[in-house]
Design a protein around this motif. Structure first.
Motif, PDB file in Angstrom:
ATOM      1  N   ILE A 154       0.870  -1.177   0.000  1.00 10.99           N
ATOM      2  CA  ILE A 154       0.000   0.000   0.000  1.00 10.99           C
ATOM      3  C   ILE A 154       0.905   1.225   0.000  1.00 10.99           C
ATOM      4  CG2 ILE A 154      -1.835   1.227   1.206  1.00 10.99           C
ATOM      5  CD1 ILE A 154      -2.601  -1.536   0.048  1.00 10.99           C
ATOM      6  N   LEU A 155       0.715   2.091  -0.970  1.00  8.94           N
ATOM      7  CA  LEU A 155       1.626   3.209  -1.188  1.00  8.94           C
ATOM      8  C   LEU A 155       1.087   4.508  -0.589  1.00  8.94           C
ATOM      9  CD1 LEU A 155       2.392   2.469  -4.957  1.00  8.94           C
ATOM     10  CD2 LEU A 155       3.449   1.456  -2.917  1.00  8.94           C
ATOM     11  N   GLY A 156       2.020   5.378  -0.211  1.00  7.55           N
ATOM     12  CA  GLY A 156       1.658   6.701   0.276  1.00  7.55           C
ATOM     13  C   GLY A 156       1.600   7.710  -0.863  1.00  7.55           C
ATOM     14  N   ALA A 157       1.440   8.968  -0.507  1.00  9.42           N
ATOM     15  CA  ALA A 157       1.331  10.019  -1.517  1.00  9.42           C
ATOM     16  C   ALA A 157       2.590  10.132  -2.357  1.00  9.42           C
ATOM     17  CB  ALA A 157       1.027  11.355  -0.829  1.00  9.42           C
ATOM     18  N   ASP A 158       3.732   9.713  -1.794  1.00 11.62           N
ATOM     19  CA  ASP A 158       4.994   9.788  -2.535  1.00 11.62           C
ATOM     20  C   ASP A 158       5.241   8.573  -3.419  1.00 11.62           C
ATOM     21  OD1 ASP A 158       5.403   7.905  -0.605  1.00 11.62           O
ATOM     22  OD2 ASP A 158       7.172   8.845   0.292  1.00 11.62           O
ATOM     23  N   GLY A 159       4.281   7.651  -3.466  1.00 10.23           N
ATOM     24  CA  GLY A 159       4.422   6.476  -4.311  1.00 10.23           C
ATOM     25  C   GLY A 159       5.269   5.368  -3.722  1.00 10.23           C
ATOM     26  N   LYS A 160       5.641   5.521  -2.452  1.00  6.91           N
ATOM     27  CA  LYS A 160       6.455   4.502  -1.792  1.00  6.91           C
ATOM     28  C   LYS A 160       5.615   3.729  -0.775  1.00  6.91           C
ATOM     29  CE  LYS A 160      10.716   7.204  -2.227  1.00  6.91           C
ATOM     30  NZ  LYS A 160      11.854   7.833  -1.494  1.00  6.91           N
ATOM     31  N   PRO A 161       5.999   2.471  -0.489  1.00  4.09           N
ATOM     32  CA  PRO A 161       5.244   1.694   0.499  1.00  4.09           C
ATOM     33  C   PRO A 161       5.112   2.434   1.820  1.00  4.09           C
ATOM     34  CG  PRO A 161       6.793   0.282  -0.653  1.00  4.09           C
ATOM     35  CD  PRO A 161       7.102   1.688  -1.077  1.00  4.09           C
ATOM     36  N   ASP A 162       3.911   2.433   2.378  1.00  3.64           N
ATOM     37  CA  ASP A 162       3.590   3.249   3.543  1.00  3.64           C
ATOM     38  C   ASP A 162       2.974   2.362   4.631  1.00  3.64           C
ATOM     39  OD1 ASP A 162       2.411   5.007   5.395  1.00  3.64           O
ATOM     40  OD2 ASP A 162       2.030   6.531   3.864  1.00  3.64           O
ATOM     41  N   ASN A 163       3.756   2.072   5.671  1.00  4.82           N
ATOM     42  CA  ASN A 163       3.257   1.206   6.747  1.00  4.82           C
ATOM     43  C   ASN A 163       2.051   1.797   7.462  1.00  4.82           C
ATOM     44  OD1 ASN A 163       4.890  -1.022   6.521  1.00  4.82           O
ATOM     45  ND2 ASN A 163       6.387  -0.369   8.035  1.00  4.82           N
ATOM     46  N   ALA A 164       2.095   3.098   7.707  1.00  7.29           N
ATOM     47  CA  ALA A 164       1.002   3.739   8.443  1.00  7.29           C
ATOM     48  C   ALA A 164      -0.310   3.630   7.666  1.00  7.29           C
ATOM     49  CB  ALA A 164       1.346   5.193   8.731  1.00  7.29           C
ATOM     50  N   ARG A 165      -0.243   3.885   6.369  1.00 10.41           N
ATOM     51  CA  ARG A 165      -1.461   3.806   5.558  1.00 10.41           C
ATOM     52  C   ARG A 165      -1.936   2.361   5.446  1.00 10.41           C
ATOM     53  NH1 ARG A 165      -2.973   4.737  -0.546  1.00 10.41           N
ATOM     54  NH2 ARG A 165      -4.971   5.802  -0.306  1.00 10.41           N
ATOM     55  N   ALA A 166      -0.980   1.434   5.322  1.00  9.40           N
ATOM     56  CA  ALA A 166      -1.341   0.014   5.248  1.00  9.40           C
ATOM     57  C   ALA A 166      -2.036  -0.431   6.533  1.00  9.40           C
ATOM     58  CB  ALA A 166      -0.098  -0.824   4.999  1.00  9.40           C
ATOM     59  N   GLN A 167      -1.556   0.044   7.679  1.00  8.80           N
ATOM     60  CA  GLN A 167      -2.186  -0.321   8.950  1.00  8.80           C
ATOM     61  C   GLN A 167      -3.578   0.275   9.072  1.00  8.80           C
ATOM     62  OE1 GLN A 167       0.920   0.941  11.697  1.00  8.80           O
ATOM     63  NE2 GLN A 167       1.399  -1.196  12.162  1.00  8.80           N
ATOM     64  N   ARG A 168      -3.739   1.500   8.597  1.00  4.66           N
ATOM     65  CA  ARG A 168      -5.078   2.112   8.638  1.00  4.66           C
ATOM     66  C   ARG A 168      -6.051   1.304   7.776  1.00  4.66           C
ATOM     67  NH1 ARG A 168      -2.156   7.034   8.324  1.00  4.66           N
ATOM     68  NH2 ARG A 168      -2.682   7.299   6.113  1.00  4.66           N
ATOM     69  N   LEU A 169      -5.588   0.894   6.599  1.00  6.53           N
ATOM     70  CA  LEU A 169      -6.437   0.094   5.718  1.00  6.53           C
ATOM     71  C   LEU A 169      -6.762  -1.249   6.371  1.00  6.53           C
ATOM     72  CD1 LEU A 169      -7.802  -0.579   3.028  1.00  6.53           C
ATOM     73  CD2 LEU A 169      -5.551  -1.235   2.124  1.00  6.53           C
ATOM     74  N   TYR A 170      -5.764  -1.874   6.924  1.00  5.89           N
ATOM     75  CA  TYR A 170      -5.927  -3.176   7.576  1.00  5.89           C
ATOM     76  C   TYR A 170      -6.972  -3.104   8.694  1.00  5.89           C
ATOM     77  CZ  TYR A 170      -4.606  -6.621  11.180  1.00  5.89           C
ATOM     78  OH  TYR A 170      -4.601  -7.571  12.168  1.00  5.89           O
ATOM     79  N   ARG A 171      -6.850  -2.093   9.562  1.00  4.19           N
ATOM     80  CA  ARG A 171      -7.767  -1.976  10.691  1.00  4.19           C
ATOM     81  C   ARG A 171      -9.181  -1.602  10.236  1.00  4.19           C
ATOM     82  NH1 ARG A 171      -3.173   0.653  13.247  1.00  4.19           N
ATOM     83  NH2 ARG A 171      -2.230  -0.754  14.772  1.00  4.19           N
ATOM     84  N   SER A 172      -9.279  -0.707   9.278  1.00  7.34           N
ATOM     85  CA  SER A 172     -10.592  -0.290   8.803  1.00  7.34           C
ATOM     86  C   SER A 172     -11.322  -1.446   8.124  1.00  7.34           C
ATOM     87  CB  SER A 172     -10.461   0.882   7.835  1.00  7.34           C
ATOM     88  OG  SER A 172     -11.727   1.283   7.360  1.00  7.34           O
ATOM     89  N   LEU A 173     -10.597  -2.219   7.341  1.00  2.96           N
ATOM     90  CA  LEU A 173     -11.218  -3.369   6.695  1.00  2.96           C
ATOM     91  C   LEU A 173     -11.783  -4.337   7.734  1.00  2.96           C
ATOM     92  CD1 LEU A 173      -8.694  -4.208   3.798  1.00  2.96           C
ATOM     93  CD2 LEU A 173     -11.028  -3.338   3.546  1.00  2.96           C
TER      94      LEU A 173
END
Length: 405
Positions: free
Chosen positions: A341-360
Motif C-alpha cells: 500500500i503506497l503513500g502520496a509519494d508512491g512509496k510503500p507506507d506502513n502507516a497507511r497500510a495499517q489504517r487500511l488493515y484496521r478499517s477493513l
C-alpha cells in the motif's frame, strides 16, 4: 551409536559429508521410546491400557465420528494414513513418512532432536514463517538470519529477483558458525509466495561444510508446479526433510495434520521421540477420507479454481493502482497475494497500510493480514484468495477505504 528401532540394514543415503548420528543429540540417540499398549496388540479383549471399557459418554450424537472406538487409544503408527501419504507423494514407503500435529509439531521436534539448547543454532531466511523463531526461542535456540534477496523487480522469483534465496550468504553463515544444525527454507515462501528452485536447495544439501539438515517447508507446494517439490531429492539425500500439510490445498486446517518426508533414519528418530498417541482417531479417520482418490481429485480441482481466482484477484487489485495499491510482490505461488500500500509519494507506507488493515477488519468485515514489519515487505498486506464473492467484496471494500484515507 545406532538409532533405536532402525534395522541394521538401513543406512543413510548421501551425501558423503553427512552423518545423521553426528546431527542427532546424544540423549535422543540413547532414548528408548515409550512402549505403549497399542504398539503390541490392537485386537481382542483389550484389558491392557486402562481404557474405559463401557465406551464414551457422549449421548444423542448423530455425527458418525462418535461411532468410532473413541474409548480406545488410537493406533500409534497410523500405517494406513502413512501408506496413502507415501503413495500421493511418491516416496518408497511408510518408513519415509512421519505424521505430526500440524507442521508446527514437526518443527518443534526437529529442533528438540537435533539442536542442543543454549549451544547450537538454526538458520532461517526471513521474511519467512514465524513459528521457526518461536519454536527456537521456546527451546532456547539462537536463530541465525540470512534474509532473502529483498530488492529486485516486484513479482520476480526463481534464482534471482526479489525474495530469492541467497545460497552464497547461507554458505558464508555456515562457514562462520559450525553450530548451525538446521536450515529452514520455506517454498513457496510465507509471506513471499516465492518458490525456491531445486537447484538452490541442492546446493545447500551438497555443501560439504554444512553437516546438518535442510528443512524444506512445502505447506503451499500444491499451488505451485508439482515438479518443484523437494521430495524428489529425498531418494539421494539423507540430510533433507520436507514438511507438508493437509491444512492448505486439502482445506483441512482444523484437522491439524502435518507430514514430514525424509530418509528412514531421521523418520525413525522422530518416531522414537513423539508422544505415544499424537494423531487422534478422528484425525486419522478424516485424513484417510481426504487421501482417498476421489478426495485427492477434488483437492486438485479446488487448487485449479483457487489459482484462477488468484489471477482474477491480482487483476482486480491492479485496477486500484490509482488509489495507492502497488503491484504484488513475491512469486504468487501460493493461495495468497502480497501487495504494498503506497503513500502520496508512491512509496510503500506502513502507516497507511495499517489504517487500511484496521478499517477493513473493524468497520467493513474483511480481515487480511498486515505484514509491513517483515523484511522487504514494507507497507504490505497479505490477502488470502477467497471465494469469488469474497474476493470481489474485499476489493470493493478496499476501494472504498482507500478513497477515504
Amino acid at each position: 551409536m545406532s538409532i533405536q528401532g532402525l534395522p541394521p540394514s538401513v543406512s543413510t543415503v548421501g551425501p558423503s559429508h553427512f552423518d545423521i548420528v553426528q546431527v542427532i543429540r546424544p540423549n535422543i540417540l540413547a532414548l528408548h521410546p515409550y512402549r505403549c499398549a497399542r504398539d503390541d496388540y490392537q485386537e481382542g479383549i483389550l484389558l491392557d491400557a486402562n481404557e474405559n471399557s463401557l465406551g464414551h459418554s457422549i449421548k444423542d450424537a448423530e455425527d458418525p465420528v462418535f461411532a468410532l472406538d473413541l474409548h480406545r487409544y488410537p493406533d500409534p503408527a497410523q500405517i494406513a494414513v502413512k501408506e496413502r501419504v507415501a503413495s500421493l507423494r511418491s516416496v518408497p514407503g511408510i518408513d519415509h513418512v512421519f505424521l505430526g500435529v500440524g507442521s508446527d509439531e514437526i518443527i518443534d521436534m526437529l529442533m528438540r532432536v537435533c539442536v542442543a539448547p543454549g549451544k547450537e543454532k538454526i538458520l532461517t531466511t526471513p521474511p519467512t514463517y514465524g513459528m521457526y523463531a518461536v519454536c527456537a526461542q521456546i527451546n532456547d535456540i539462537e536463530v541465525v538470519k540470512c534474509p532473502l534477496e529483498l530488492t529486485g523487480a516486484a513479482g520476480e522469483g526463481g534464482e534471482s529477483g526479489r525474495f530469492s534465496i541467497l545460497v552464497s550468504e547461507i554458505k558464508k553463515a555456515v562457514d562462520a558458525d559450525p553450530s548451525i544444525k538446521l536450515i529452514f527454507v520455506c517454498s513457496p515462501g510465507n509471506p513471499t509466495g516465492t518458490l525456491i528452485p531445486l537447484s538452490a536447495i541442492r546446493s545447500l544439501v551438497d555443501y560439504q561444510n554444512f553437516k546438518g539438515i535442510v528443512v524444506v517447508d512445502e505447506a503451499y507446494i500444491d499451488f505451485a508446479t508439482p515438479e518443484a517439490s523437494a521430495v524428489s531429492l529425498i531418494k539421494d539425500y539423507g540430510n533433507i526433510v520436507v514438511m507438508q500439510t493437509l491444512s492448505k490445498s486439502f482445506g483441512l486446517a482444523g484437522l491439524r495434520l502435518g507430514v514430514a518426508l525424509a530418509q528412514p533414519p531421521l523418520i525413525q528418530v522422530l518416531t522414537n521421540t513423539k508422544a505415544p498417541y499424537n494423531i487422534s482417531t478422528p484425525t486419522a479417520h478424516i485424513a484417510l477420507s481426504a487421501l482417498a482418490p476421489a478426495s485427492i481429485s477434488q483437492m486438485h480441482s479446488n487448487v485449479t479454481t483457487l489459482i484462477a481466482s488468484r489471477t482474477s484477484l491480482l487483476a482486480d487489485l491492479e485496477a486500484l493502482a490509482s488509489l495507492g495499491v502497488g503491484r504484488a510482490i513475491g512469486g504468487n505461488g501460493a493461495n495468497f497475494v502480497v501487495i504494498p500500500i503506497l503513500g502520496a509519494d508512491g512509496k510503500p507506507d506502513n502507516a497507511r497500510a495499517q489504517r487500511l488493515y484496521r478499517s477493513l477488519a473493524e468497520e467493513n468485515g474483511v480481515v487480511v493480514r498486515y505484514r509491513g514489519s517483515e523484511p522487504g515487505c514494507e507497507g504490505c498486506l497479505r490477502i488470502t484468495v477467497g471465494t469469488q464473492e469474497e474476493n470481489k467484496t474485499a476489493v470493493t471494500k478496499m476501494r472504498e477505504v482507500l478513497s477515504a484515507i
